[in-house]
Design a protein around this motif. Structure first.
Motif, PDB file in Angstrom:
ATOM      1  N   CYS A  79       0.748  -1.281   0.050  1.00  0.00           N
ATOM      2  CA  CYS A  79       0.036  -0.009  -0.056  1.00  0.00           C
ATOM      3  C   CYS A  79       0.786   1.281  -0.009  1.00  0.00           C
ATOM      4  N   GLN A  80       1.907   1.065   0.647  1.00  0.00           N
ATOM      5  CA  GLN A  80       2.574   2.426   0.911  1.00  0.00           C
ATOM      6  C   GLN A  80       3.666   2.607  -0.299  1.00  0.00           C
ATOM      7  N   SER A  81       3.900   1.680  -1.161  1.00  0.00           N
ATOM      8  CA  SER A  81       4.575   1.813  -2.388  1.00  0.00           C
ATOM      9  C   SER A  81       3.833   1.872  -3.642  1.00  0.00           C
ATOM     10  N   ALA A  82       2.410   1.848  -3.304  1.00  0.00           N
ATOM     11  CA  ALA A  82       1.560   1.867  -4.782  1.00  0.00           C
ATOM     12  C   ALA A  82       1.577   3.293  -5.608  1.00  0.00           C
ATOM     13  N   ARG A  83       1.548   3.299  -6.645  1.00  0.00           N
ATOM     14  CA  ARG A  83       1.358   4.231  -7.496  1.00  0.00           C
ATOM     15  C   ARG A  83       0.078   5.308  -7.509  1.00  0.00           C
ATOM     16  N   GLU A  84       0.274   6.397  -7.454  1.00  0.00           N
ATOM     17  CA  GLU A  84      -0.923   7.187  -7.220  1.00  0.00           C
ATOM     18  C   GLU A  84      -1.916   6.975  -8.519  1.00  0.00           C
ATOM     19  N   ALA A  85      -3.302   6.855  -8.429  1.00  0.00           N
ATOM     20  CA  ALA A  85      -4.165   6.450  -9.463  1.00  0.00           C
ATOM     21  C   ALA A  85      -5.551   7.252  -9.106  1.00  0.00           C
ATOM     22  N   GLY A  86      -6.100   7.421 -10.419  1.00  0.00           N
ATOM     23  CA  GLY A  86      -7.233   8.245 -10.354  1.00  0.00           C
ATOM     24  C   GLY A  86      -7.249   9.721 -10.019  1.00  0.00           C
ATOM     25  N   LEU A  87      -8.646  10.256 -10.108  1.00  0.00           N
ATOM     26  CA  LEU A  87      -8.369  11.867  -9.855  1.00  0.00           C
ATOM     27  C   LEU A  87      -8.432  12.332  -8.577  1.00  0.00           C
ATOM     28  N   ASN A  88      -8.578  11.365  -7.565  1.00  0.00           N
ATOM     29  CA  ASN A  88      -8.430  11.864  -5.897  1.00  0.00           C
ATOM     30  C   ASN A  88      -6.983  11.752  -5.430  1.00  0.00           C
ATOM     31  N   LEU A  89      -6.395  12.683  -4.961  1.00  0.00           N
ATOM     32  CA  LEU A  89      -5.146  12.676  -4.356  1.00  0.00           C
ATOM     33  C   LEU A  89      -5.065  11.914  -3.146  1.00  0.00           C
ATOM     34  N   GLY A  90      -4.206  10.633  -3.192  1.00  0.00           N
ATOM     35  CA  GLY A  90      -4.039   9.780  -1.965  1.00  0.00           C
ATOM     36  C   GLY A  90      -5.035   8.782  -2.155  1.00  0.00           C
ATOM     37  N   PRO A  91      -5.211   7.907  -0.966  1.00  0.00           N
ATOM     38  CA  PRO A  91      -6.154   6.721  -1.129  1.00  0.00           C
ATOM     39  C   PRO A  91      -7.477   7.085  -1.209  1.00  0.00           C
ATOM     40  N   ASP A  92      -8.362   6.000  -1.970  1.00  0.00           N
ATOM     41  CA  ASP A  92      -9.448   6.525  -2.071  1.00  0.00           C
ATOM     42  C   ASP A  92     -10.478   5.283  -2.042  1.00  0.00           C
ATOM     43  N   TYR A  93     -11.673   5.279  -2.220  1.00  0.00           N
ATOM     44  CA  TYR A  93     -12.611   4.252  -2.240  1.00  0.00           C
ATOM     45  C   TYR A  93     -12.803   3.587  -3.740  1.00  0.00           C
ATOM     46  N   GLU A  94     -12.040   3.985  -4.722  1.00  0.00           N
ATOM     47  CA  GLU A  94     -11.996   3.328  -6.042  1.00  0.00           C
ATOM     48  C   GLU A  94     -10.932   2.683  -6.118  1.00  0.00           C
ATOM     49  N   PHE A  95      -9.778   3.001  -6.231  1.00  0.00           N
ATOM     50  CA  PHE A  95      -8.412   2.506  -6.495  1.00  0.00           C
ATOM     51  C   PHE A  95      -7.742   2.037  -5.171  1.00  0.00           C
ATOM     52  N   GLY A  96      -8.364   2.259  -4.049  1.00  0.00           N
ATOM     53  CA  GLY A  96      -7.678   1.834  -2.724  1.00  0.00           C
ATOM     54  C   GLY A  96      -6.438   2.812  -2.761  1.00  0.00           C
ATOM     55  N   TRP A  97      -5.260   2.418  -2.389  1.00  0.00           N
ATOM     56  CA  TRP A  97      -3.902   3.011  -2.268  1.00  0.00           C
ATOM     57  C   TRP A  97      -3.477   3.370  -3.364  1.00  0.00           C
ATOM     58  N   GLY A  98      -3.876   2.780  -4.543  1.00  0.00           N
ATOM     59  CA  GLY A  98      -3.121   3.098  -5.831  1.00  0.00           C
ATOM     60  C   GLY A  98      -2.995   1.654  -6.622  1.00  0.00           C
ATOM     61  N   LEU A  99      -2.338   1.806  -7.685  1.00  0.00           N
ATOM     62  CA  LEU A  99      -1.958   0.819  -8.532  1.00  0.00           C
ATOM     63  C   LEU A  99      -0.545   0.019  -8.017  1.00  0.00           C
ATOM     64  N   ALA A 100      -0.623  -1.168  -7.693  1.00  0.00           N
ATOM     65  CA  ALA A 100       0.474  -2.000  -7.180  1.00  0.00           C
ATOM     66  C   ALA A 100       1.910  -1.650  -8.025  1.00  0.00           C
ATOM     67  N   ASP A 101       2.801  -1.738  -7.261  1.00  0.00           N
ATOM     68  CA  ASP A 101       4.111  -1.495  -8.076  1.00  0.00           C
ATOM     69  C   ASP A 101       5.085  -2.569  -7.450  1.00  0.00           C
ATOM     70  N   GLY A 102       5.514  -3.627  -8.247  1.00  0.00           N
ATOM     71  CA  GLY A 102       6.509  -4.563  -7.861  1.00  0.00           C
ATOM     72  C   GLY A 102       7.900  -3.888  -7.675  1.00  0.00           C
TER      73      GLY A 102
END
Length: 332
Positions: free
Chosen positions: A309-332
């Motif tokens: 969660c803390q390494s996820a890449r930002e996703a979507g229109l809302n800055l930070g975690p949200d109820y659509e993408f969660g914490w963002g896009l997983a990043d290996g």
């Protein structure tokens, strides 16, 4: 008593009765690896880590038997129970995790790992046994049928949620990965009509320690939040107590993976069911890398969740975690 007075379609499974209400389950690769940048961990990858998932065992619970003779599995399927009916869905999900890459575009995320597979009928007790053996992660690409639920059930922390959290509390190295569900495109649902698809998560998806996975389109080259496009179907949160759910996003649109119709069959499927195994495979890689650096030890599941969660890449229109993408896009 419910079964005495109601007919249940063959495609559904009556999982349990909660507060007198029947709860039904339904089944909710290369591009998946690129989207999460898991390929950076492979031999020849940009990180120079040479991690393939070798010697890792992942659990897969699904609607039936995985076609273990498929050329992509190469003897790396262990049956955890006596399931006998082949499952196209379970075979596809398992391929996203461990397919060896006979077809290069269908190579799984942890392509040298082994899968221990189960039919979902007795999942909780089997998961306890799996975790007790010391295994670290399992995939669950199934969930409640939204149309059968009363409104209060959405977002609610209930007995289904509690059961899973109790298992993970007892076995703190064990991580359950769960698909968010695909009901947001069902316009007849009141949660879609009245809430725009928010507050659609239920049961195991609302558990505190489960990683609940949203489905997005493939991200071939991340250049910012706009690079990540939400699927048309992935269920949105939050939970009733306001927690961020889903937790994180992965590719779940047009995922090409193994099929059960023959030993060389493949098919393209879309759903959060296809996003969840991507994360399961990524966790297997991360745990293997940690073990390579720290002999005889692995990360606790809480560490895994924090890392993802803390390494996820930002996703979507809302800055930070949200109820659509969660914490963002997983990043290996």
């Amino acid at each position: 008593e419910y079964l005495k007075t109601h007919s249940v379609p063959d495609s559904l499974f009556l999982a349990r009765i909660v507060d007198g209400n029947p709860i039904f389950y339904a089944t909710d690769n290369f591009g998946s690896g690129v989207t999460m940048r898991a390929n950076s961990m492979y031999p020849g990858g940009t990180l120079g880590l040479n991690v393939t998932g070798a010697n890792m065992v992942v659990g897969v619970w699904d609607g039936g038997k995985v076609r273990d003779t498929h050329v992509e599995y190469a003897g790396r399927i262990i049956f955890g129970d006596g399931a006998s009916t082949l499952s196209p869905h379970g075979t596809h999900v398992t391929g996203t995790i461990i397919a060896q890459g006979v077809s290069a575009s269908r190579k799984g995320i942890a392509y040298q790992a082994t899968a221990k597979t189960y039919e979902w009928t007795n999942d909780i007790n089997e998961m306890i046994g799996f975790a007790a053996e010391g295994f670290l992660v399992s995939n669950h690409s199934y969930g409640n049928i939204a149309a059968n639920l009363q409104t209060y059930y959405f977002g609610n922390y209930n007995t289904q949620s509690m059961e899973i959290d109790n298992v993970m509390n007892t076995y703190p190295y064990y991580q359950v990965v769960k698909s968010a569900g695909n009901d947001r495109s069902t316009n007849t649902l009141s949660q879609v009509q009245n809430k725009g698809g928010y507050d659609l998560l239920s049961g195991v998806s609302t558990a505190k320690n489960v990683l609940t996975i949203a489905a997005v389109e493939q991200v071939s080259s991340y250049s910012g939040p706009d690079s990540v496009v939400m699927s048309s179907f992935s269920n949105f949160g939050p939970t009733d107590d306001g927690r961020i759910k889903p937790d994180i996003s992965a590719k779940g649109v047009d995922v090409s993976s193994t099929n059960s119709t023959s030993n060389t069959a493949y098919t393209d499927l879309s759903g959060t069911s296809m996003a969840s195994p991507g994360i399961t495979g990524l966790i297997a890689l991360l745990q293997k890398h940690y073990n390579n650096l720290n002999a005889d030890t692995y990360m606790k599941s809480a560490t895994v969740r924090g890392l993802l969660c803390q390494s996820a890449r930002e996703a979507g229109l809302n800055l930070g975690p949200d109820y659509e993408f969660g914490w963002g896009l997983a990043d290996g």
